[in-house]
Write an enzyme that holds these catalytic residues in place. Structure first.
Site, short mmCIF file in Angstrom:
data_model
loop_
_atom_site.label_atom_id
_atom_site.label_comp_id
_atom_site.label_asym_id
_atom_site.label_seq_id
_atom_site.Cartn_x
_atom_site.Cartn_y
_atom_site.Cartn_z
N PRO A 83 0.76 -1.25 0.00
CA PRO A 83 0.00 0.00 0.00
C PRO A 83 0.79 1.31 0.00
CG PRO A 83 0.00 -0.94 2.18
CD PRO A 83 0.71 -1.94 1.29
N CYS A 84 1.52 1.57 -1.07
CA CYS A 84 2.23 2.84 -1.18
C CYS A 84 1.26 4.01 -1.30
CB CYS A 84 3.23 2.81 -2.33
SG CYS A 84 2.54 2.39 -3.93
N HIS A 85 0.00 3.73 -1.68
CA HIS A 85 -0.99 4.81 -1.77
C HIS A 85 -1.31 5.40 -0.39
CE1 HIS A 85 -3.32 1.08 -1.21
NE2 HIS A 85 -4.17 1.82 -0.53
#
Length: 164
Positions: free
Chosen positions: A129-131
């Protein structure tokens, strides 16, 4: 080494999934992604190894799954792997900052650009989850998949209010 691939439809557009010969997920890309993968002539289309990933992605987009349980196989420097492991620990519905990721891995403030570079090089959008990484001031800073997708993902997870 043979690369397996398939496309999966999603609310944020078609997803390109790749895997190694063992079926471990090696990338998840979206159209127009900065440094995203594109299908190559010598890759083999085979949706079979991606069934679990597709089921989990469908459940995630339906709001029914918060933690992906998939086998990954990514190749990055030791530094990038540490940053990516820190991303994996950011829970659904939460956000973190580049500075907090740097602190989690014991990187100095001087390494902040390198942390941002490692986050930007994440080959597994959505499932890693880099978002969920935002600016220190709360700004929705860069996302390789595009800020519109970042907003949609964070809204889905409840980190941003739904548009009225």
């Amino acid at each position: 080494m043979s690369i397996l691939w398939t496309h999966v439809d999603s609310p944020v557009g078609p997803l390109l999934l790749t895997a190694d010969p063992t079926g471990a997920l090696t990338s998840l890309s979206v159209p127009g992604q900065k440094n995203g993968r594109t299908v190559q002539e010598d890759w083999r289309h085979d949706p079979g190894p991606f069934r679990t990933a597709e089921e989990q992605l469908c459940a995630y987009f339906a709001g029914e799954l918060k933690d992906f349980r998939l086998e990954f196989s990514t190749a990055g420097s030791e530094f990038r792997e540490r940053v990516w492991a820190a991303l994996d620990s950011v829970p659904y519905g939460a956000t973190t900052t580049y500075g907090e990721i740097a602190a989690r891995i014991g990187a100095s403030r001087a390494a902040m650009r390198a942390v941002g570079g490692a986050i930007g090089a994440n080959p597994l959008l959505i499932v890693r989850p880099c978002h969920r990484v935002i600016g220190a001031d709360g700004a929705l800073t860069g996302y390789a998949g595009g800020l519109d997708r970042k907003v949609r993902l964070l809204t889905l997870e409840g980190s941003l209010p739904s548009p009225r």
